[in-house]
Design an enzyme around this catalytic site. Structure first.
Site, PDB file in Angstrom:
ATOM      1  N   ASP A  64       0.855  -1.185   0.000  1.00  0.00           N
ATOM      2  CA  ASP A  64       0.000   0.000   0.000  1.00  0.00           C
ATOM      3  C   ASP A  64       0.893   1.237   0.000  1.00  0.00           C
ATOM      4  OD1 ASP A  64       0.860  -0.248   2.646  1.00  0.00           O
ATOM      5  OD2 ASP A  64      -1.008   0.524   3.484  1.00  0.00           O
ATOM      6  N   HIS A 186      11.230  -9.384   0.198  1.00  0.00           N
ATOM      7  CA  HIS A 186      10.971  -7.945   0.116  1.00  0.00           C
ATOM      8  C   HIS A 186      12.265  -7.167   0.375  1.00  0.00           C
ATOM      9  CE1 HIS A 186       9.144  -4.030   1.052  1.00  0.00           C
ATOM     10  NE2 HIS A 186       8.096  -4.473   0.362  1.00  0.00           N
TER      11      HIS A 186
END
Length: 222
Positions: A64, A186
């Site tokens: 997000d 990540h």
């Protein structure tokens, strides 16, 4: 919430009539009316506006938007010029340096990538100020999954860079053998040393594009 323009509008038009999108539209508009929401409303669909569907050659998925003041502008991992470069992007730059000799720039605005066909797509497109993941589960995931399915159907080769568990879960939406799927942890400081560093996704991406007659990405940010 302004509509998507260009060829993405046509590709995603069936989503707008679905019940989830109507609820999402109402929710997002009310959030912007009553709270501080990022990115600015005009920037929600920047990833789609800056990278038309017909020009997509690479997809990088984020979660997000950044939730700090002045950071988010509609492209995953990217921040406006003049904003401190976030830790995950610092690590992306480090991997670029080690992989292709990338010169570390003074800012974190990745518009240069988007304009070359790198779709910088968050799976959730809005967030409350200083509240990470606050718009998760409100419908954005269904909308961006629809976009990923559209990308999967394209008949020109696309490289998908899936970093971290949420992005890697999207692999189930990708079954077109024309495309290349690259997976890694990540780039956040919590996981970058577990395999993001050394993944060489950027050079592998360009080798794939060139082998299929496509122009490689100029990753250098100026």
């Amino acid at each position: 919430m302004a509509p998507i323009a260009g060829d993405w509008q046509q590709a995603l038009k069936t989503e707008y009539a679905k019940p989830y999108y109507k609820k999402l539209y109402q929710f997002v508009n009310e959030e912007y009316r009553t709270r501080r929401i990022f990115p600015p409303g005009k920037d929600i669909f920047n990833a789609f506006h800056l990278t038309p569907l017909s020009e997509v050659k690479v997809v990088i998925l984020g979660q997000d938007p950044y939730h700090g003041d002045g950071q988010a502008h509609g492209l995953c991992f990217s921040v406006n010029q003049g904003v401190e470069i976030p830790p995950s992007l610092v690590n992306i730059y480090k991997e670029l340096h080690d992989d292709i000799g990338f010169e570390i720039p003074s800012h974190g605005n990745l518009t240069h990538w988007a304009e070359q066909g790198v779709l910088l797509l968050n799976t959730v497109l809005t967030v409350r100020a200083h509240q990470a993941n606050s718009h998760r589960g409100m419908g954005w995931e269904e909308f961006t999954d629809a976009a990923i399915r559209v990308l999967n159907e394209q008949d020109h080769p696309i490289v998908f860079m899936l970093w971290g568990r949420p992005a890697r879960e999207k692999k189930k939406l990708l079954n077109n053998p024309r495309h290349l799927i690259l997976e890694a942890p990540h780039p956040s400081p919590l996981s970058a040393y577990n395999g993001f560093f050394g993944c060489r996704h950027f050079s592998r991406c360009n080798q794939f594009l060139e082998s299929h007659g496509a122009t490689p990405v100029d990753w250098q940010i100026r």
